[in-house]
Design an enzyme around this catalytic site. Structure first.
Site, mmCIF file in Angstrom:
data_model
loop_
_atom_site.group_PDB
_atom_site.id
_atom_site.type_symbol
_atom_site.label_atom_id
_atom_site.label_comp_id
_atom_site.label_asym_id
_atom_site.label_seq_id
_atom_site.Cartn_x
_atom_site.Cartn_y
_atom_site.Cartn_z
ATOM 1 N N SER A 188 0.846 -1.201 0.000
ATOM 2 C CA SER A 188 0.000 0.000 0.000
ATOM 3 C C SER A 188 0.879 1.246 0.000
ATOM 4 O O SER A 188 1.680 1.422 -0.913
ATOM 5 C CB SER A 188 -0.973 -0.047 1.187
ATOM 6 N N GLU A 299 -8.848 -5.349 -4.379
ATOM 7 C CA GLU A 299 -8.308 -4.386 -3.417
ATOM 8 C C GLU A 299 -9.397 -3.545 -2.736
ATOM 9 O O GLU A 299 -9.457 -3.436 -1.513
ATOM 10 C CB GLU A 299 -7.342 -3.426 -4.127
ATOM 11 N N HIS A 401 -7.709 -5.681 -0.215
ATOM 12 C CA HIS A 401 -6.492 -4.965 0.155
ATOM 13 C C HIS A 401 -5.963 -5.470 1.495
ATOM 14 O O HIS A 401 -6.721 -5.624 2.440
ATOM 15 C CB HIS A 401 -6.848 -3.477 0.262
#
Length: 490
Positions: A188, A299, A401
């Site tokens: 991320s 995600e 995610h």
């Protein structure tokens, strides 16, 4: 207890079941007082033996992560501006020259740390015979404020990461690591930051391989926009000259109240002077550097599922949202997403399509662009997609995610991670397959190993390894939607 001699003094770590750990090692002077918003400086040497048996402070951040943070494991320890510490796990402090992996944590550049339980490095170091490092960096306004009056470029957080990587290069041999084989990996915000590090002159030579996970090339904050944000922050406290005297928790509170503020790498003209995409495409600092890059399949479900705005979305609402992103290409986009997802037997509900578009916009397509830029001069580029689906929230998250992190680290057995990842032999098997790929890549620059099918590098056929209950390599997955974005959509 292991005692190691570093460039700055001796440290004593912890003996573990598998190897040793050294926690809370300072890699820079505390960025406090007159050092607030300045580039990091090397730590002062110390006399005697310093204990390295507990984690250092986490960077200043919110300590209430909310539902998302609770689910994925963004645990926060005690916070302090004095936060520039790193942690090392090693099988042995000998002279074996093991590959080194250095983790840059995610959290939107506003939360997170290198001491989260899900990134405990003992298992990864043991299984891979690696030296594993995690580090902290300044977050939010304290790490990304562009204020020339204060000597702040807006990239002090990135310079913290560089300082940690340089510390590793200087000292890791004493921990059984090879200073000439350092892989930086991060997820991320950590992945987005790594893409910027790959284009930064200051980071040249700090690492030898890169694995940006669910984060890659993205737009930098302009110097003008960064300065406007800094002005708004300064106004709250009586001007720039007052800011170094303001308590850190007051800055933390204020940074969330500035409309339009984005805490991210800034094109200040010095630390970052041009678009990282252009530097990567030229290979100024990364020519022939092996790159493994990828994302999770779904995600954005982590964000759409917790957002009531998207509950009970209608087809009309979906079309309006897509039109806001893709303009007159909205109808074509909806058709392509329905086709691509239908071909993989994925859900076609409005919220599922919107999450897929959001995933591509923020994660998948930037990863593709990063790989495309890098492979202009480097053959060792590898693309993956993580398809394992979380059982949490009745399976609505899919392969969301952050789900891949405990599989990479082998921390899926933690109580909180079991809820997120699932339990059973299939979880352990996939974690081993993923972990062995990362280990092989750190060792050789090639993620192939004998417990997954053959994985070709990312070339004209866009080979992508799917990490799923049945791991397999596929050519050009979801090609129609990829082509849509790269044909000029924004």
């Amino acid at each position: 207890m292991a005692v190691v001699e570093t460039k700055y003094g001796q440290i004593e770590g912890l003996s573990l079941q598998h190897g040793d750990a050294f926690l809370g090692i300072p890699f820079a002077e505390p960025p406090v007082g007159p050092r607030r918003w300045l580039a990091p400086e090397p730590p002062q040497p110390w006399a005697g033996v310093r204990e390295a048996k507990s984690f250092g402070y986490c960077a200043i951040q919110s300590t209430i992560p909310g539902a998302v943070g609770e689910l994925i494991g963004i645990a926060t320890g005690e916070t302090n501006e004095d936060c520039l510490y790193l942690n090392i796990w090693t099988p042995s402090c000998d002279h074996q020259k093991r590959p080194v992996m250095v983790w840059i944590h995610g959290g939107g550049n506003t939360v997170g740390s290198g001491s989260q339980p899900r990134v405990n490095g003992e298992r990864l170091a043991h299984v891979g015979d690696l030296v594993v490092v995690t580090l902290n960096y300044r977050l939010g306004a304290l790490g990304f404020l562009h204020a020339p009056e204060l000597g702040a470029t807006g990239n002090e957080a990135l310079l913290d990461q560089v300082a940690g990587l340089r510390w590793v290069k200087e000292n890791i041999a004493a921990f059984g690591g090879d200073q000439d084989n350092v892989t930086v990996f991060g997820q991320s915000a950590g992945g987005f930051d790594i893409a910027q590090l790959m284009g930064m002159r200051a980071a040249a030579g700090c690492f030898d391989k890169a694995v940006p996970m669910s984060g890659s090339l993205t737009n930098q904050v302009s110097a003008e926009a960064g300065y406007q944000t800094a002005e708004k922050l300064a106004e709250r406290f009586g001007g720039f000259e007052k800011l170094r005297d303001v308590a850190a928790d007051q800055i933390l509170a204020a940074q969330t109240q500035i409309p339009g503020a984005r805490w991210a790498p800034t094109r200040d003209g010095d630390v970052i002077s041009e678009d990282a995409a252009e530097v990567l495409a030229r290979g100024d600092h990364t020519r022939e550097m092996p790159l493994m890059i990828g994302h999770t399949r779904d995600e954005s479900t982590l964000f759409t599922m917790f957002n009531q705005q998207f509950a009970n979305m209608t087809d009309k609402q979906l079309h309006e949202l897509v039109e806001g992103v893709l303009g007159d290409r909205a109808q074509e986009a909806l058709r392509r997403y329905a086709d691509d997802r239908g071909n993989e037997d994925l859900s076609l509900g409005p919220i599922d399509i919107w999450a897929a578009i959001s995933t591509d916009r923020m994660f998948r397509i930037p990863a593709v662009r990063t790989a495309d830029a890098h492979r202009q001069h480097t053959k060792n580029v590898w693309m993956y997609r993580f398809d394992w689906e979380s059982p949490a929230h009745d399976g609505k998250l899919g392969a969301c995610h952050s789900l891949d992190i405990p599989f990479v680290w082998g921390t899926y057995e933690l109580d909180r991670m079991q809820h997120f990842c699932g339990v059973g032999e299939s979880v352990a098997t996939l974690s081993d397959q993923v972990m062995q790929s990362y280990i092989a890549f750190a060792r050789t620059g090639n993620p192939n190993h004998d417990v997954i099918p053959h994985w070709d590098s990312y070339g004209s056929d866009r080979t992508t390894m799917k990490f799923a209950p049945e791991v397999n390599a596929v050519a050009a997955p979801m090609e129609s939607t990829r082509a849509l974005w790269l044909a000029g959509a924004h």
